[in-house]
Write a protein that holds these residues in place. Structure first.
Motif, PDB file in Angstrom:
ATOM      1  N   VAL A 149      48.679  46.989  38.658  1.00  0.00           N
ATOM      2  CA  VAL A 149      49.662  46.474  39.616  1.00  0.00           C
ATOM      3  C   VAL A 149      50.394  45.260  39.053  1.00  0.00           C
ATOM      4  O   VAL A 149      51.621  45.128  39.212  1.00  0.00           O
ATOM      5  N   ILE A 150      49.680  44.387  38.377  1.00  0.00           N
ATOM      6  CA  ILE A 150      50.328  43.231  37.760  1.00  0.00           C
ATOM      7  C   ILE A 150      51.379  43.685  36.755  1.00  0.00           C
ATOM      8  O   ILE A 150      52.499  43.150  36.714  1.00  0.00           O
ATOM      9  N   GLY A 151      51.041  44.701  35.964  1.00  0.00           N
ATOM     10  CA  GLY A 151      52.014  45.245  35.012  1.00  0.00           C
ATOM     11  C   GLY A 151      53.220  45.839  35.706  1.00  0.00           C
ATOM     12  O   GLY A 151      54.370  45.657  35.265  1.00  0.00           O
ATOM     13  N   ASN A 152      52.985  46.524  36.812  1.00  0.00           N
ATOM     14  CA  ASN A 152      54.086  47.187  37.531  1.00  0.00           C
ATOM     15  C   ASN A 152      55.035  46.193  38.187  1.00  0.00           C
ATOM     16  O   ASN A 152      56.256  46.424  38.229  1.00  0.00           O
ATOM     17  N   ILE A 153      54.493  45.105  38.738  1.00  0.00           N
ATOM     18  CA  ILE A 153      55.367  44.162  39.442  1.00  0.00           C
ATOM     19  C   ILE A 153      55.895  43.069  38.507  1.00  0.00           C
ATOM     20  O   ILE A 153      56.770  42.287  38.891  1.00  0.00           O
ATOM     21  N   GLY A 154      55.385  43.041  37.288  1.00  0.00           N
ATOM     22  CA  GLY A 154      55.938  42.138  36.279  1.00  0.00           C
ATOM     23  C   GLY A 154      55.586  40.677  36.465  1.00  0.00           C
ATOM     24  O   GLY A 154      56.348  39.801  36.039  1.00  0.00           O
ATOM     25  N   ARG A 155      54.437  40.381  37.077  1.00  0.00           N
ATOM     26  CA  ARG A 155      54.042  38.978  37.203  1.00  0.00           C
ATOM     27  C   ARG A 155      53.209  38.572  35.986  1.00  0.00           C
ATOM     28  O   ARG A 155      52.706  39.420  35.241  1.00  0.00           O
ATOM     29  N   LYS A 156      53.082  37.281  35.786  1.00  0.00           N
ATOM     30  CA  LYS A 156      52.321  36.795  34.634  1.00  0.00           C
ATOM     31  C   LYS A 156      50.851  37.204  34.769  1.00  0.00           C
ATOM     32  O   LYS A 156      50.375  37.496  35.881  1.00  0.00           O
ATOM     33  N   PRO A 157      50.116  37.228  33.648  1.00  0.00           N
ATOM     34  CA  PRO A 157      48.699  37.597  33.714  1.00  0.00           C
ATOM     35  C   PRO A 157      47.939  36.764  34.746  1.00  0.00           C
ATOM     36  O   PRO A 157      48.230  35.579  34.953  1.00  0.00           O
ATOM     37  N   LEU A 158      46.982  37.403  35.397  1.00  0.00           N
ATOM     38  CA  LEU A 158      46.214  36.773  36.471  1.00  0.00           C
ATOM     39  C   LEU A 158      44.853  36.328  35.946  1.00  0.00           C
ATOM     40  O   LEU A 158      44.154  37.099  35.280  1.00  0.00           O
ATOM     41  N   LYS A 159      44.477  35.114  36.277  1.00  0.00           N
ATOM     42  CA  LYS A 159      43.150  34.634  35.911  1.00  0.00           C
ATOM     43  C   LYS A 159      42.104  35.316  36.788  1.00  0.00           C
ATOM     44  O   LYS A 159      42.309  35.467  37.998  1.00  0.00           O
ATOM     45  N   VAL A 160      41.012  35.735  36.192  1.00  0.00           N
ATOM     46  CA  VAL A 160      39.946  36.397  36.947  1.00  0.00           C
ATOM     47  C   VAL A 160      38.586  35.880  36.507  1.00  0.00           C
ATOM     48  O   VAL A 160      38.399  35.434  35.373  1.00  0.00           O
ATOM     49  N   LEU A 161      37.648  35.952  37.451  1.00  0.00           N
ATOM     50  CA  LEU A 161      36.236  35.732  37.154  1.00  0.00           C
ATOM     51  C   LEU A 161      35.497  37.034  37.421  1.00  0.00           C
ATOM     52  O   LEU A 161      35.870  37.798  38.315  1.00  0.00           O
ATOM     53  N   VAL A 162      34.457  37.289  36.665  1.00  0.00           N
ATOM     54  CA  VAL A 162      33.590  38.442  36.907  1.00  0.00           C
ATOM     55  C   VAL A 162      32.476  37.988  37.845  1.00  0.00           C
ATOM     56  O   VAL A 162      31.766  37.011  37.568  1.00  0.00           O
ATOM     57  N   GLN A 163      32.343  38.694  38.978  1.00  0.00           N
ATOM     58  CA  GLN A 163      31.320  38.342  39.963  1.00  0.00           C
ATOM     59  C   GLN A 163      29.999  39.011  39.594  1.00  0.00           C
ATOM     60  O   GLN A 163      29.938  40.222  39.375  1.00  0.00           O
ATOM     61  N   VAL A 164      28.942  38.214  39.574  1.00  0.00           N
ATOM     62  CA  VAL A 164      27.611  38.690  39.207  1.00  0.00           C
ATOM     63  C   VAL A 164      26.683  38.537  40.417  1.00  0.00           C
ATOM     64  O   VAL A 164      26.637  37.478  41.057  1.00  0.00           O
ATOM     65  N   ASN A 165      25.957  39.596  40.728  1.00  0.00           N
ATOM     66  CA  ASN A 165      24.972  39.540  41.816  1.00  0.00           C
ATOM     67  C   ASN A 165      23.665  39.009  41.242  1.00  0.00           C
ATOM     68  O   ASN A 165      22.835  39.762  40.741  1.00  0.00           O
ATOM     69  N   THR A 166      23.489  37.693  41.313  1.00  0.00           N
ATOM     70  CA  THR A 166      22.314  37.070  40.688  1.00  0.00           C
ATOM     71  C   THR A 166      21.086  37.097  41.585  1.00  0.00           C
ATOM     72  O   THR A 166      19.976  36.830  41.118  1.00  0.00           O
ATOM     73  N   SER A 167      21.275  37.405  42.868  1.00  0.00           N
ATOM     74  CA  SER A 167      20.130  37.375  43.792  1.00  0.00           C
ATOM     75  C   SER A 167      19.486  38.742  43.973  1.00  0.00           C
ATOM     76  O   SER A 167      18.383  38.845  44.517  1.00  0.00           O
ATOM     77  N   GLY A 168      20.189  39.808  43.547  1.00  0.00           N
ATOM     78  CA  GLY A 168      19.648  41.151  43.698  1.00  0.00           C
ATOM     79  C   GLY A 168      19.691  41.682  45.112  1.00  0.00           C
ATOM     80  O   GLY A 168      19.123  42.745  45.400  1.00  0.00           O
ATOM     81  N   GLU A 169      20.375  40.978  46.000  1.00  0.00           N
ATOM     82  CA  GLU A 169      20.470  41.425  47.392  1.00  0.00           C
ATOM     83  C   GLU A 169      21.480  42.565  47.514  1.00  0.00           C
ATOM     84  O   GLU A 169      22.594  42.473  46.991  1.00  0.00           O
ATOM     85  N   THR A 170      21.091  43.615  48.221  1.00  0.00           N
ATOM     86  CA  THR A 170      22.006  44.761  48.367  1.00  0.00           C
ATOM     87  C   THR A 170      23.211  44.406  49.236  1.00  0.00           C
ATOM     88  O   THR A 170      24.246  45.078  49.157  1.00  0.00           O
ATOM     89  N   SER A 171      23.101  43.351  50.029  1.00  0.00           N
ATOM     90  CA  SER A 171      24.217  42.955  50.879  1.00  0.00           C
ATOM     91  C   SER A 171      25.285  42.182  50.111  1.00  0.00           C
ATOM     92  O   SER A 171      26.369  41.929  50.636  1.00  0.00           O
ATOM     93  N   LYS A 172      24.987  41.804  48.882  1.00  0.00           N
ATOM     94  CA  LYS A 172      25.915  41.010  48.075  1.00  0.00           C
ATOM     95  C   LYS A 172      26.662  41.908  47.096  1.00  0.00           C
ATOM     96  O   LYS A 172      26.113  42.864  46.542  1.00  0.00           O
ATOM     97  N   PHE A 173      27.930  41.572  46.874  1.00  0.00           N
ATOM     98  CA  PHE A 173      28.712  42.265  45.857  1.00  0.00           C
ATOM     99  C   PHE A 173      28.476  41.607  44.504  1.00  0.00           C
ATOM    100  O   PHE A 173      27.909  40.532  44.401  1.00  0.00           O
ATOM    101  N   GLY A 174      28.915  42.272  43.463  1.00  0.00           N
ATOM    102  CA  GLY A 174      28.775  41.725  42.117  1.00  0.00           C
ATOM    103  C   GLY A 174      28.080  42.699  41.199  1.00  0.00           C
ATOM    104  O   GLY A 174      27.259  43.515  41.620  1.00  0.00           O
ATOM    105  N   VAL A 175      28.420  42.587  39.933  1.00  0.00           N
ATOM    106  CA  VAL A 175      27.788  43.429  38.926  1.00  0.00           C
ATOM    107  C   VAL A 175      26.377  42.907  38.670  1.00  0.00           C
ATOM    108  O   VAL A 175      26.113  41.703  38.792  1.00  0.00           O
TER     109      VAL A 175
END
Length: 272
Positions: A149-175
């Protein structure tokens, strides 16, 4: 503020006829006026606590970013914190950030910190031109969607963080921590419109066990930085919220996400 107290404060100005014209909305406005300045004062207290935590860990407070999380809060309260000099705000819901951002100055640095669904990627990116970062990239699919989508709309690159599920809880998102490096490799190798900046975690709500979650994220950073050939100072760690941000800073956090400590308890609409 208590309604009776509001009436007491203003009763000397009213005749019985006037009082009939003061409706419920007026009472709310008086209460809001009486509360004005509380969020700005709370922000200053948080900034001071951040500085003290940084000093305890021999770090520079200038390298620690406070993301003021304004979920469920009105634009007027965000404006108060903005007027106090703050520029970095975070939102959990796409619809809320899309509604708020046009009503506030363009120099705000918006962070999206909630779970992002694929069908919300385009509305988020087009609706918030000053979106600075998405902190919650947790799988290759969402990374690919953001990149496309960023490529399609032509905006500058977006900063991102990778979310990590450090607690192991199934209710939490993250890799899962074991999959963190592979996802980072995917973002840095296959998503040219994304700028990988670091890692994020939420941790457990029981703060007595959170140090282990923070340590897990720090270990992930060590592995990621070794692969990328960069110093750990070049890889951000977003960890720590209202209840544990000082501990998070002492354990290496560079971004702390502070909501209720600045803005007060969240106000969810009552279910019908």
């Amino acid at each position: 503020m208590d309604q009776q107290l509001i009436w007491a404060n203003y009763s000397h100005l009213e005749t019985p006829e006037h009082r009939n014209h003061i409706n419920h909305q007026s009472i709310k406005q008086m209460a809001a006026s009486a509360m004005e300045g509380v969020a700005a004062t709370a922000l200053r207290s948080v900034i001071q606590r951040v500085k003290q935590a940084a000093e305890r860990s021999s770090r520079s407070a200038d390298r620690i970013k406070v993301v003021a999380v304004s979920k469920t809060k009105p634009v007027s309260l965000l404006r108060e914190v903005y007027d106090a000099g703050h520029r970095c705000f975070g939102e959990n819901y796409v619809q809320e950030i899309i509604e708020k951002s046009p009503q506030l100055p363009e120099d705000i640095e918006w962070h999206f910190i909630g779970n992002l669904q694929s069908n919300k990627v385009k509305p988020l990116l087009t609706g918030v031109p000053n979106l600075a970062m998405v902190e919650t990239v947790d799988d290759a699919k969402i990374a690919n969607n953001l990149d496309r989508v960023i490529g399609n709309i032509g905006r500058k690159p977006l900063k991102v963080l990778v979310q990590v599920n450090t607690s192991g809880e199934t209710s939490k998102f993250g890799v899962d921590p074991d999959g963190c490096l592979e996802l980072v490799k995917h973002v840095t190798s296959n998503c040219p419109n994304l700028e990988f900046c670091g890692l994020m975690t939420i941790g457990m709500p029981d703060y007595t066990s959170t140090p282990e979650n923070f340590k897990t994220l720090a270990n992930c950073r060590t592995e990621v930085c070794k692969f990328l050939g960069i110093s750990e100072e070049q890889c951000e760690l977003s960890m720590g919220m209202s209840g544990d941000f000082e501990l998070a800073i002492e354990m290496g956090s560079t971004n702390v996400r502070i909501g209720s400590t600045i803005f007060g308890a969240r106000e969810y609409p009552k279910k019908q």
